[in-house]
Design a protein around this motif. Sequence first.
Motif, PDB file in Angstrom:
ATOM      1  N   MET A  94       0.845  -1.181   0.000  1.00  0.00           N
ATOM      2  CA  MET A  94       0.000   0.000   0.000  1.00  0.00           C
ATOM      3  C   MET A  94       0.889   1.242   0.000  1.00  0.00           C
ATOM      4  O   MET A  94       1.892   1.306   0.691  1.00  0.00           O
ATOM      5  CB  MET A  94      -0.922  -0.007   1.215  1.00  0.00           C
ATOM      6  CG  MET A  94      -1.791   1.243   1.292  1.00  0.00           C
ATOM      7  SD  MET A  94      -2.946   1.250   2.655  1.00  0.00           S
ATOM      8  CE  MET A  94      -4.092   0.034   2.096  1.00  0.00           C
ATOM      9  N   VAL A  95       0.484   2.219  -0.775  1.00  0.00           N
ATOM     10  CA  VAL A  95       1.212   3.480  -0.853  1.00  0.00           C
ATOM     11  C   VAL A  95       0.699   4.395   0.244  1.00  0.00           C
ATOM     12  O   VAL A  95      -0.501   4.609   0.367  1.00  0.00           O
ATOM     13  CB  VAL A  95       1.022   4.137  -2.235  1.00  0.00           C
ATOM     14  CG1 VAL A  95       1.734   5.465  -2.297  1.00  0.00           C
ATOM     15  CG2 VAL A  95       1.510   3.220  -3.332  1.00  0.00           C
ATOM     16  N   GLY A  96       1.598   4.933   1.047  1.00  0.00           N
ATOM     17  CA  GLY A  96       1.189   5.819   2.126  1.00  0.00           C
ATOM     18  C   GLY A  96       2.208   6.902   2.352  1.00  0.00           C
ATOM     19  O   GLY A  96       3.127   7.093   1.566  1.00  0.00           O
TER      20      GLY A  96
ATOM     21  N   GLN B  52       0.373  13.152  -1.537  1.00  0.00           N
ATOM     22  CA  GLN B  52      -0.546  12.308  -0.792  1.00  0.00           C
ATOM     23  C   GLN B  52      -1.801  12.018  -1.614  1.00  0.00           C
ATOM     24  O   GLN B  52      -2.290  10.888  -1.634  1.00  0.00           O
ATOM     25  CB  GLN B  52      -0.926  12.974   0.539  1.00  0.00           C
ATOM     26  CG  GLN B  52       0.225  13.059   1.521  1.00  0.00           C
ATOM     27  CD  GLN B  52       1.226  14.181   1.238  1.00  0.00           C
ATOM     28  OE1 GLN B  52       1.005  15.041   0.396  1.00  0.00           O
ATOM     29  NE2 GLN B  52       2.325  14.167   1.957  1.00  0.00           N
TER      30      GLN B  52
ATOM     31  N   ALA C 125      -0.932   9.550  -4.356  1.00  0.00           N
ATOM     32  CA  ALA C 125      -0.843   8.193  -3.808  1.00  0.00           C
ATOM     33  C   ALA C 125      -2.236   7.621  -3.567  1.00  0.00           C
ATOM     34  O   ALA C 125      -2.489   6.449  -3.867  1.00  0.00           O
ATOM     35  CB  ALA C 125      -0.027   8.197  -2.515  1.00  0.00           C
ATOM     36  N   ALA C 126      -3.148   8.435  -3.055  1.00  0.00           N
ATOM     37  CA  ALA C 126      -4.521   7.971  -2.823  1.00  0.00           C
ATOM     38  C   ALA C 126      -5.198   7.610  -4.143  1.00  0.00           C
ATOM     39  O   ALA C 126      -5.921   6.604  -4.226  1.00  0.00           O
ATOM     40  CB  ALA C 126      -5.323   9.043  -2.092  1.00  0.00           C
TER      41      ALA C 126
ATOM     42  N   ARG D 187      -3.850   4.283  -5.253  1.00  0.00           N
ATOM     43  CA  ARG D 187      -4.459   3.207  -4.458  1.00  0.00           C
ATOM     44  C   ARG D 187      -5.863   2.891  -4.952  1.00  0.00           C
ATOM     45  O   ARG D 187      -6.232   1.724  -5.071  1.00  0.00           O
ATOM     46  CB  ARG D 187      -4.516   3.581  -2.972  1.00  0.00           C
ATOM     47  CG  ARG D 187      -3.242   3.382  -2.229  1.00  0.00           C
ATOM     48  CD  ARG D 187      -3.456   3.443  -0.728  1.00  0.00           C
ATOM     49  NE  ARG D 187      -4.116   4.663  -0.291  1.00  0.00           N
ATOM     50  CZ  ARG D 187      -3.499   5.810   0.004  1.00  0.00           C
ATOM     51  NH1 ARG D 187      -2.190   5.894  -0.106  1.00  0.00           N
ATOM     52  NH2 ARG D 187      -4.175   6.856   0.417  1.00  0.00           N
ATOM     53  N   SER D 188      -6.647   3.919  -5.248  1.00  0.00           N
ATOM     54  CA  SER D 188      -8.023   3.664  -5.687  1.00  0.00           C
ATOM     55  C   SER D 188      -8.048   3.007  -7.061  1.00  0.00           C
ATOM     56  O   SER D 188      -8.908   2.175  -7.336  1.00  0.00           O
ATOM     57  CB  SER D 188      -8.841   4.959  -5.687  1.00  0.00           C
ATOM     58  OG  SER D 188      -8.453   5.821  -6.727  1.00  0.00           O
TER      59      SER D 188
ATOM     60  N   ILE E 126      -5.732   0.980  -8.237  1.00  0.00           N
ATOM     61  CA  ILE E 126      -5.267  -0.395  -8.054  1.00  0.00           C
ATOM     62  C   ILE E 126      -6.391  -1.265  -7.497  1.00  0.00           C
ATOM     63  O   ILE E 126      -6.569  -2.399  -7.911  1.00  0.00           O
ATOM     64  CB  ILE E 126      -4.021  -0.438  -7.143  1.00  0.00           C
ATOM     65  CG1 ILE E 126      -2.823   0.162  -7.866  1.00  0.00           C
ATOM     66  CG2 ILE E 126      -3.729  -1.859  -6.684  1.00  0.00           C
ATOM     67  CD1 ILE E 126      -1.614   0.372  -6.994  1.00  0.00           C
ATOM     68  N   SER E 127      -7.159  -0.709  -6.570  1.00  0.00           N
ATOM     69  CA  SER E 127      -8.219  -1.500  -5.948  1.00  0.00           C
ATOM     70  C   SER E 127      -9.452  -1.632  -6.840  1.00  0.00           C
ATOM     71  O   SER E 127     -10.275  -2.512  -6.633  1.00  0.00           O
ATOM     72  CB  SER E 127      -8.627  -0.905  -4.598  1.00  0.00           C
ATOM     73  OG  SER E 127      -9.223   0.368  -4.783  1.00  0.00           O
TER      74      SER E 127
END
Length: 50
Positions: free
Chosen positions: A1-3, A35, A38-39, A42-43, A45-46
């Motif tokens: 996970m990217v954070g 940030q 990255a969010a 993540r979205s 990828i999911s």
Amino acid sequence: MVGIGVVTDVAFAFGFNDLSHFSRVFKKAFTVSPQRFAADVRSRISRPEH
């Protein structure tokens, strides 16, 4: 996970010693904060598009 830890790692890897400065430079270059970028990643990828 990217954070936030990954954002910090990227900033330091590219020679930035100040995360705030990195964030300002990144936002100026990409018109979105690291940030938020990255969010968004993540979205995507999911929820891969078919």
